[in-house]
Design an enzyme around this catalytic site. Structure first.
Site, short mmCIF file in Angstrom:
data_model
loop_
_atom_site.label_atom_id
_atom_site.label_comp_id
_atom_site.label_asym_id
_atom_site.label_seq_id
_atom_site.Cartn_x
_atom_site.Cartn_y
_atom_site.Cartn_z
N CYS A 19 -15.52 41.50 12.25
CA CYS A 19 -16.44 41.97 13.20
C CYS A 19 -17.01 40.74 14.22
O CYS A 19 -17.36 39.79 13.97
CB CYS A 19 -17.74 42.50 12.42
SG CYS A 19 -18.99 42.93 13.80
N LYS A 24 -11.10 43.68 5.68
CA LYS A 24 -10.73 44.23 7.05
C LYS A 24 -10.95 43.11 8.10
O LYS A 24 -12.06 42.28 8.21
CB LYS A 24 -11.69 45.29 7.63
CG LYS A 24 -11.17 45.93 8.88
CD LYS A 24 -12.11 47.07 9.41
CE LYS A 24 -11.44 47.82 10.54
NZ LYS A 24 -11.35 47.06 11.63
N ASN A 35 -4.67 48.75 12.63
CA ASN A 35 -5.74 49.34 13.70
C ASN A 35 -5.76 48.56 14.65
O ASN A 35 -5.33 47.46 15.09
CB ASN A 35 -7.10 48.93 12.94
CG ASN A 35 -8.45 49.03 13.50
OD1 ASN A 35 -9.29 48.64 13.64
ND2 ASN A 35 -8.19 50.25 14.27
#
Length: 342
Positions: A105, A144, A205
């Protein structure tokens, strides 16, 4: 033929996944994507330290009252011991099929804490995080991340190796650098390279805005699954469309009536979640119905963008503050016949 996704002892029949998105992927949105055959979903980004401290509002982000498909808890933190303690607490809720650690993030407030994308600069820290999390649960632990902090320091191979060696069950990779956030092209070639270099499943992604993009990512990179983020906001049908393409079946477009009913369904579920959240607040500000509608505007804009009467609704979006006005806006946008009323 697309194979099912196996992550540790977890089997995901349809390997097309809803990405974790702060402010969006609550139980209401996840349930709607599940209606259209999304294979796996994630919670919003959850602060591990706040879980450990028992924050009621943070724990509310782990609500799964409407979920009908497997859900992974998506946590962020910078201290392996704190993350491990949070993992133990979350796993004990018995709601989740796996634990996912955010290492990508780029949001400033998260990076400033040494979490999220900041972790990419120290793969050994990611190793420690995954190892600690794995020791705290029997659930699969995944990561992730992104392909790197910036082009000059691309180290996704080191990160993927660290995740693998620490016992991570899979890795999801957003094919952009952290410094690019969500802009610019996605580097799918890097996804293919990582897929060829590691034994654990790789979930791709980034850069998927349509069903054709999803099928292209599968064919060009060989990833084990694809993850849909912003393209699913206001468009839960994208999962059914991808399934149709992968199965070589015709996709039947949904009707305006179904479109309106999904919007109503989504808002109703969101209002329920806001009612629960309202009961947890020590300081009460807006009533749940109003809070839900204001929160829903971001979804509504996506649900209605490109529809015949969207331009008229867009001009009045700021005035939508009741469920009745939401549905009036839907009628206006879909038909371009009903005058939008304040």
């Amino acid at each position: 033929m697309i194979k099912p996704l196996k992550i540790g002892n977890l089997l995901i029949t349809f390997p097309v996944i809803l990405a974790p998105m702060a402010g969006y992927t609550d139980s209401a949105m996840r349930s709607l994507c599940g209606l259209f055959n999304c294979g796996l979903t994630f919670t919003e980004v959850v602060n591990a330290a706040a879980v450990v401290h028992g924050s009621r509002r943070t724990l509310h982000l782990l609500e799964t009252c409407f979920d009908t498909v497997p859900v992974a808890a998506h946590l962020y933190g910078s201290d392996p011991s704190v993350v491990a303690e949070a993992v133990s607490i979350v796993a004990a809720l018995d709601r989740f099929c796996m634990i996912d650690i955010n290492c990508g993030c780029p949001v400033r407030r998260i990076v400033a804490k040494g979490a999220g994308a900041a972790l990419m600069q120290t793969p050994e820290r990611i190793y420690d995080m995954v190892k600690a999390a794995g020791s705290a649960t029997k659930l699969p632990v995944t990561v992730k991340t992104r392909i790197g902090w910036q082009p000059e320091t691309m180290n996704i191979m080191e990160i993927a190796q660290a995740v693998t060696e620490a016992g991570g069950a899979a890795i999801s990779i957003h094919a952009r650098f952290a410094t690019a956030k969500h802009s610019g092209p996605s580097n799918w070639d890097i996804l293919a390279q990582v897929k060829n270099a590691v034994e654990i499943p790789v979930i791709g992604n980034g850069g998927i805005s349509s069903a054709s993009d999803a099928t292209a990512m599968f064919s060009r990179t060989g990833v084990n699954a694809v993850m849909i983020g912003r393209a699913a906001i206001g468009n839960p049908w994208i999962f059914a469309e991808i399934e149709a393409r992968l199965s070589c079946h015709d996709y039947m477009e949904h009707s305006d009536k179904e479109h309106a009913e999904i919007v109503r369904n989504h808002l109703t579920k969101l209002t329920h979640l806001k009612t629960i959240e309202y009961s947890l607040r020590r300081k009460r500000v807006l009533p749940p119905e109003t809070s839900a509608v204001l929160h829903f505007r971001g979804h509504l804009a996506k649900y209605l963008a490109g529809k015949p009467g969207w331009s008229l609704v867009r001009k009045n979006l700021h005035s939508i503050n009741t469920p009745e006005r939401v549905m009036n806006a839907v009628a206006t946008a879909l038909s371009d016949l009903t005058p939008f009323s304040n």
